[in-house]
Scaffold this active site. Structure first.
Site, PDB file in Angstrom:
ATOM      1  N   ARG A 170       0.816  -1.213   0.000  1.00 55.67           N
ATOM      2  CA  ARG A 170       0.000   0.000   0.000  1.00 55.67           C
ATOM      3  C   ARG A 170       0.847   1.259   0.000  1.00 55.67           C
ATOM      4  O   ARG A 170       0.372   2.335  -0.326  1.00 55.67           O
ATOM      5  CB  ARG A 170      -0.921   0.020   1.229  1.00 55.67           C
ATOM      6  CG  ARG A 170      -1.922  -1.102   1.289  1.00 55.67           C
ATOM      7  CD  ARG A 170      -2.737  -1.060   2.573  1.00 55.67           C
ATOM      8  NE  ARG A 170      -3.576   0.120   2.667  1.00 55.67           N
ATOM      9  CZ  ARG A 170      -3.418   1.082   3.562  1.00 55.67           C
ATOM     10  NH1 ARG A 170      -2.443   1.029   4.449  1.00 55.67           N
ATOM     11  NH2 ARG A 170      -4.233   2.114   3.588  1.00 55.67           N
ATOM     12  N   ARG A 174       8.528   6.131  -4.778  1.00 56.56           N
ATOM     13  CA  ARG A 174       8.624   7.001  -5.950  1.00 56.56           C
ATOM     14  C   ARG A 174      10.064   7.427  -6.199  1.00 56.56           C
ATOM     15  O   ARG A 174      10.808   7.692  -5.245  1.00 56.56           O
ATOM     16  CB  ARG A 174       7.795   8.275  -5.747  1.00 56.56           C
ATOM     17  CG  ARG A 174       6.329   8.061  -5.509  1.00 56.56           C
ATOM     18  CD  ARG A 174       5.579   9.384  -5.666  1.00 56.56           C
ATOM     19  NE  ARG A 174       4.193   9.221  -5.230  1.00 56.56           N
ATOM     20  CZ  ARG A 174       3.715   9.660  -4.076  1.00 56.56           C
ATOM     21  NH1 ARG A 174       4.510  10.323  -3.256  1.00 56.56           N
ATOM     22  NH2 ARG A 174       2.463   9.469  -3.752  1.00 56.56           N
ATOM     23  N   ARG A 247      -5.902  -5.549  15.904  1.00 57.62           N
ATOM     24  CA  ARG A 247      -5.014  -4.688  16.677  1.00 57.62           C
ATOM     25  C   ARG A 247      -5.847  -3.522  17.188  1.00 57.62           C
ATOM     26  O   ARG A 247      -6.759  -3.052  16.506  1.00 57.62           O
ATOM     27  CB  ARG A 247      -3.856  -4.170  15.825  1.00 57.62           C
ATOM     28  CG  ARG A 247      -2.851  -5.226  15.482  1.00 57.62           C
ATOM     29  CD  ARG A 247      -2.087  -5.722  16.685  1.00 57.62           C
ATOM     30  NE  ARG A 247      -1.049  -4.786  17.116  1.00 57.62           N
ATOM     31  CZ  ARG A 247      -0.358  -4.916  18.249  1.00 57.62           C
ATOM     32  NH1 ARG A 247      -0.626  -5.909  19.083  1.00 57.62           N
ATOM     33  NH2 ARG A 247       0.577  -4.034  18.563  1.00 57.62           N
ATOM     34  N   ARG A 278       3.266   7.222  16.371  1.00 59.50           N
ATOM     35  CA  ARG A 278       3.254   8.551  15.769  1.00 59.50           C
ATOM     36  C   ARG A 278       2.696   9.580  16.739  1.00 59.50           C
ATOM     37  O   ARG A 278       2.025   9.248  17.722  1.00 59.50           O
ATOM     38  CB  ARG A 278       2.463   8.561  14.464  1.00 59.50           C
ATOM     39  CG  ARG A 278       1.043   8.027  14.531  1.00 59.50           C
ATOM     40  CD  ARG A 278       0.448   7.972  13.116  1.00 59.50           C
ATOM     41  NE  ARG A 278      -0.907   7.448  13.109  1.00 59.50           N
ATOM     42  CZ  ARG A 278      -1.677   7.374  12.025  1.00 59.50           C
ATOM     43  NH1 ARG A 278      -1.214   7.809  10.867  1.00 59.50           N
ATOM     44  NH2 ARG A 278      -2.890   6.887  12.080  1.00 59.50           N
ATOM     45  N   GLU A 298       0.024   8.004  19.650  1.00 61.34           N
ATOM     46  CA  GLU A 298      -0.755   6.830  19.268  1.00 61.34           C
ATOM     47  C   GLU A 298       0.047   5.564  19.584  1.00 61.34           C
ATOM     48  O   GLU A 298       1.128   5.350  19.042  1.00 61.34           O
ATOM     49  CB  GLU A 298      -1.072   6.907  17.776  1.00 61.34           C
ATOM     50  CG  GLU A 298      -2.054   5.893  17.271  1.00 61.34           C
ATOM     51  CD  GLU A 298      -2.454   6.167  15.823  1.00 61.34           C
ATOM     52  OE1 GLU A 298      -2.265   5.266  14.984  1.00 61.34           O
ATOM     53  OE2 GLU A 298      -2.936   7.286  15.532  1.00 61.34           O
ATOM     54  N   TYR A 346      -9.639  -4.198   5.848  1.00 65.98           N
ATOM     55  CA  TYR A 346      -9.068  -2.868   6.065  1.00 65.98           C
ATOM     56  C   TYR A 346      -9.615  -1.935   4.992  1.00 65.98           C
ATOM     57  O   TYR A 346      -9.249  -2.022   3.827  1.00 65.98           O
ATOM     58  CB  TYR A 346      -7.542  -2.886   6.013  1.00 65.98           C
ATOM     59  CG  TYR A 346      -6.969  -1.523   6.334  1.00 65.98           C
ATOM     60  CD1 TYR A 346      -6.715  -1.162   7.650  1.00 65.98           C
ATOM     61  CD2 TYR A 346      -6.767  -0.572   5.339  1.00 65.98           C
ATOM     62  CE1 TYR A 346      -6.236   0.098   7.967  1.00 65.98           C
ATOM     63  CE2 TYR A 346      -6.288   0.694   5.643  1.00 65.98           C
ATOM     64  CZ  TYR A 346      -6.024   1.024   6.956  1.00 65.98           C
ATOM     65  OH  TYR A 346      -5.576   2.270   7.262  1.00 65.98           O
ATOM     66  N   ASP A 348     -10.262   2.104   3.803  1.00 63.56           N
ATOM     67  CA  ASP A 348     -10.141   3.543   3.963  1.00 63.56           C
ATOM     68  C   ASP A 348     -11.546   4.152   3.874  1.00 63.56           C
ATOM     69  O   ASP A 348     -12.506   3.473   3.480  1.00 63.56           O
ATOM     70  CB  ASP A 348      -9.235   4.138   2.881  1.00 63.56           C
ATOM     71  CG  ASP A 348      -7.767   3.846   3.138  1.00 63.56           C
ATOM     72  OD1 ASP A 348      -7.364   3.835   4.315  1.00 63.56           O
ATOM     73  OD2 ASP A 348      -7.024   3.621   2.167  1.00 63.56           O
TER      74      ASP A 348
END
Length: 368
Positions: A170, A174, A247, A278, A298, A346, A348
């Protein structure tokens, strides 16, 4: 009697309720929390919209989904460009020419590709068998060790060699100087917070909060002809086949008497020694200039029954168990299962909306 009892006032349930109402159907939405919106709920403190359950950045390449969500809110031009902190060293994410320059001082894509190739030449990875293999093949040893391994093992609670390779696919890699985390055409954060979306979707629909479906299941079920269920699929079936694994997360919110704590909305901490993954500084999602700021640390935690489920662990064992639960779900005549927990997937935000609209199309037999 309602036409639909919708269990869960998150995005899936709210979109379904909104569309059902447009089709002339009556809905009762319930949620065990004291607010609607599920994990996209924002708490406003000192005019800062705090993403109560972790950072949410809306992104999609689906023009239909983008236009659909803009019925309810205007989006700003926020671009997600996280910074990784590895033992005090800072790197741009996602992995791009800025990252490669920071690591190796290379200035061209060819130089970066040559370094990655040299780092994995002796590994002979043909078909990656796990996340470690996949990460090494994509970005080499240095990036794997500094920016992937520690973060991922904190996040999932197991070794990278025990995780499936698709998880890391995912992440963009680049060979351009582009810090935009997402490849999607459309991206932004709602002006005024995510609550506006849910308020718009649930406008005119009866919503009852602090209602646990399982506390009074028999009576609640009698209130409607059909159920739209967005909770954990294994819990719906009383764990009769065993528990699916998830999780969970713990959030530490802190208000600071300063205007700017870290200069960016998202900082990832990629070494194992720091227990959180994070730090989010919420005001930067909306380019805030308030005199104070709010940050959130988090922490990933091992899920146990009764805790909030955030990430399904889609390994082979759990996928097989979910497929058995899905067979039970398919045999339920008057129940629609949806969302990240109902489908053990999962998703989004844009994918949740798309799945809800697809479910609506199937239910009412027409295009949205």
């Amino acid at each position: 009697m309602f036409d639909y009892l919708i269990v869960g006032a998150g995005l899936f349930g709210a979109v379904f309720a909104h569309e059902a109402k447009k089709n002339g159907k009556s809905c009762l939405v319930i949620d065990k929390r004291n607010h609607s919106g599920g994990n996209i709920y924002c708490r406003q403190t000192d005019n800062i919209n705090v993403h109560e359950y972790g950072a949410h950045i809306f992104h999609t390449s689906d023009k239909t989904i983008w236009e659909y969500i803009q019925q309810f809110v205007q989006f700003n031009h926020y671009i997600n460009s996280p910074i990784a902190n590895y033992k005090g060293e800072l790197y741009n994410l996602p992995f791009n020419m800025n990252t490669f320059y920071q690591l190796w001082k290379v200035q061209t894509p060819k130089e970066a590709q040559q370094i990655i190739a040299s780092q994995i030449a002796d590994l002979n990875i043909q078909e990656p068998q796990n996340l470690e293999d996949q990460a090494l093949k994509l970005v080499g040893k240095d990036i794997y060790e500094k920016l992937i391994k520690g973060y991922t093992e904190k996040q999932w609670g197991v070794s990278c060699t025990q995780l499936p390779p698709f998880i890391i696919r995912r992440l963009p890699v680049r060979f351009t100087f582009d810090n935009n985390y997402f490849n999607d055409t459309y991206q932004g954060v709602p002006v005024g917070g995510y609550n506006k979306i849910i308020e718009g979707l649930l406008d005119g629909i009866e919503t009852r909060l602090n209602i646990d479906f399982f506390t009074d299941r028999n009576q609640l079920t009698k209130l409607a002809h059909k159920i739209v269920y967005t909770g954990c699929i294994d819990e719906y079936f009383e764990y009769q086949l065993g528990e699916l694994e998830y999780r969970s997360l713990k959030f530490e919110h802190e208000q600071l008497d300063m205007q700017n704590f870290q200069g960016n909305a998202v900082f990832n901490y990629t070494d194992r020694e720091i227990p959180y993954t994070r730090i989010i500084e919420h005001k930067h999602f909306e380019f805030g200039t308030q005199k104070t700021t709010i940050i959130t640390k988090e922490y990933p935690v091992q899920w146990q029954r009764g805790m909030e489920c955030y990430y399904p662990i889609n390994n082979e064992k759990n996928t097989q168990l979910y497929n058995r639960y899905k067979d039970l779900a398919n045999a339920e005549n008057n129940v629609i299962f949806g969302g990240r927990l109902g489908e053990y997937k999962y998703y989004d935000m844009h994918q949740v909306i798309g799945a809800a609209l697809k479910s609506v199309q199937k239910e009412f037999n027409h295009e949205i």
